[in-house]
Design an enzyme around this catalytic site. Sequence first.
Site, PDB file in Angstrom:
ATOM      1  N   SER A  36       7.512   8.397  -1.621  1.00 11.66           N
ATOM      2  CA  SER A  36       7.519   7.930  -3.002  1.00 11.66           C
ATOM      3  C   SER A  36       6.487   8.667  -3.836  1.00 11.66           C
ATOM      4  O   SER A  36       5.430   9.041  -3.353  1.00 11.66           O
ATOM      5  CB  SER A  36       7.241   6.436  -3.079  1.00 11.66           C
ATOM      6  OG  SER A  36       7.228   6.046  -4.441  1.00 11.66           O
ATOM      7  N   LYS A  95      10.746   1.552   2.154  1.00  8.50           N
ATOM      8  CA  LYS A  95      10.889   2.365   0.932  1.00  8.50           C
ATOM      9  C   LYS A  95      11.934   1.748   0.007  1.00  8.50           C
ATOM     10  O   LYS A  95      11.778   1.736  -1.218  1.00  8.50           O
ATOM     11  CB  LYS A  95      11.275   3.805   1.315  1.00  8.50           C
ATOM     12  CG  LYS A  95      11.662   4.705   0.118  1.00  8.50           C
ATOM     13  CD  LYS A  95      10.505   4.899  -0.852  1.00  8.50           C
ATOM     14  CE  LYS A  95      10.671   6.027  -1.834  1.00  8.50           C
ATOM     15  NZ  LYS A  95      11.753   5.971  -2.764  1.00  8.50           N
ATOM     16  N   HIS A 146      10.382  -1.168  -1.675  1.00  6.50           N
ATOM     17  CA  HIS A 146       9.453  -0.588  -2.658  1.00  6.50           C
ATOM     18  C   HIS A 146      10.226  -0.275  -3.940  1.00  6.50           C
ATOM     19  O   HIS A 146       9.790  -0.598  -5.042  1.00  6.50           O
ATOM     20  CB  HIS A 146       8.825   0.685  -2.063  1.00  6.50           C
ATOM     21  CG  HIS A 146       8.224   1.631  -3.066  1.00  6.50           C
ATOM     22  ND1 HIS A 146       8.999   2.404  -3.911  1.00  6.50           N
ATOM     23  CD2 HIS A 146       6.933   1.930  -3.353  1.00  6.50           C
ATOM     24  CE1 HIS A 146       8.203   3.117  -4.683  1.00  6.50           C
ATOM     25  NE2 HIS A 146       6.952   2.864  -4.359  1.00  6.50           N
ATOM     26  N   ASN A 147      11.403   0.329  -3.797  1.00 10.91           N
ATOM     27  CA  ASN A 147      12.204   0.676  -4.976  1.00 10.91           C
ATOM     28  C   ASN A 147      12.721  -0.577  -5.681  1.00 10.91           C
ATOM     29  O   ASN A 147      12.841  -0.598  -6.904  1.00 10.91           O
ATOM     30  CB  ASN A 147      13.375   1.577  -4.586  1.00 10.91           C
ATOM     31  CG  ASN A 147      12.918   2.988  -4.245  1.00 10.91           C
ATOM     32  OD1 ASN A 147      11.763   3.215  -3.930  1.00 10.91           O
ATOM     33  ND2 ASN A 147      13.829   3.935  -4.291  1.00 10.91           N
ATOM     34  N   GLU A 189      10.010  -1.836  -7.686  1.00 11.80           N
ATOM     35  CA  GLU A 189       9.899  -0.906  -8.825  1.00 11.80           C
ATOM     36  C   GLU A 189      10.913  -1.273  -9.924  1.00 11.80           C
ATOM     37  O   GLU A 189      10.581  -1.267 -11.111  1.00 11.80           O
ATOM     38  CB  GLU A 189      10.160   0.503  -8.295  1.00 11.80           C
ATOM     39  CG  GLU A 189      10.117   1.630  -9.276  1.00 11.80           C
ATOM     40  CD  GLU A 189      10.584   2.933  -8.596  1.00 11.80           C
ATOM     41  OE1 GLU A 189      11.509   3.563  -9.134  1.00 11.80           O
ATOM     42  OE2 GLU A 189      10.047   3.291  -7.525  1.00 11.80           O
TER      43      GLU A 189
END
Length: 485
Positions: A132, A187, A190-191, A194
């Site tokens: 990232s 990940k 995480h997105n 986001e």
Amino acid sequence: MATPTRIGLCGLAVMGQNLALNIAEKGFPISVYNRTTSKVDETVERAKLEGNLPVFGFHDPEAFVQSIQKPRVIIILVKAGSPVDQTIKTLSAYMEKGDCIIDGGNEWYENTERRAKAVNEKGLLYLGMGVSGGEEGARHGPSLMPGGSFEGFKYIEDILLKVAAQVPDSGPCVTYVGEGGSGNFVKMIHNGIEYGDMQLIAEAYDVLKSVGKLSNDELQQVFSDWNKGELLSFLIEITADIFGIKDDKGDGYLVDKVLDKTGMKGTGKWTVQQAADLSVAAPTIAASLDSRFLSGLKEERTEAAKVFKSSGVSDILTDQNVDKKKLIDDVRQALYASKICSYAQGMNLIRAKSTEKGWGLRLGELARIWKGGCIIRAIFLDRIKKAYDRNPELANLLVDPEFAKEVVERQSAWRRIVCLAINSGISTPGMSSSLAYFDTYRRERLPANLVQAQRDYFGAHTYERIDVPGSFHTEWFKIAKQSKI
């Protein structure tokens, strides 16, 4: 070149090129390969220009693989899905037992687990590694989330520790995440976080602009100020930058000329699907996804605006008389409180999957590696790390004593902003669903008793009682019918 390189990288689009140059700049000679050979030459050329970095280009997959020291490690950065399978097939033909493949793309975690199994049968090791930080991060220090073969991770731990973003006090933004597809899963979440973050910031902007009538200059000032306090983060920083950029194709500011239609690559959608599969509530992240879907209906929204304008709905906004200074402070508090909920939901998703798969993921350590290099990097992540350090079994970030105190201090401002937005006809789905999440989570008794009674009435699904253990079924229909006679 006679001596073998330390590592190989295949796939030289923007992320791949930048990561290769980052690795080379940290002193590790690297071999690069791409199916379209012009990309190879372009990368080697960039390496010369950016300081004669030790990047060696190959146009042939066999020569590329042979050029790397054993046990070989090759990072692949190609489009998720079948291109990854194709690349593995091409490269593994020339690889030997004990060599390692690392997929650095945004891949669905089950694909990673399938591929790991397949290459293990050939004696190869496999890692799925979340990367990232966008192109800047890839070049100067990303947040790295490697999961899969621990042995493979050990081969290149020294490289990853140098290549990752470096945060004073907490070290390089990389850790061995866990087994299987855990690196990709983390990940992906995480997105998802986001998505929530970006939606909440967009809502803050909408309230300030539509109700507070702030100009772009004022917005830039507000976000710059916010970036000095508790909201200090990459996304707040770039938002401030965006408001200051003038249009190069006409008058005014560029942000006002950007079409209000959001694209997406799919990780946010996967996050919401996983939330449903794991029965974990993630309303803030789901609201941000819905908002992207609705933003895509630009033509329909334009027509709807006409329909409701003729019905007299459009001018709600103009009647608000607000104290700008107070509004800005309230929005800041509402944004912070909403953000806590978005991160809490993401962390709960990671924990639920970790429990299901037996990955043993460490939530505090994940918060630590997100402190630098990645898109959601924020000062706030240090607080999350400390919350999990205080209590690794923490049920929800909201009940951590520090965060609980902060939410309570901000809840009046939070409620004021959501009410103001509703009364002004502005949608704040992220802030509203964060608030609803908080209000639902903190209530001892919910109206779910009625829903369960309805389920038992029409479907004999049974219910439990608060005073007697066991499952019960009532013939509600018969009793109701008799009482009507």
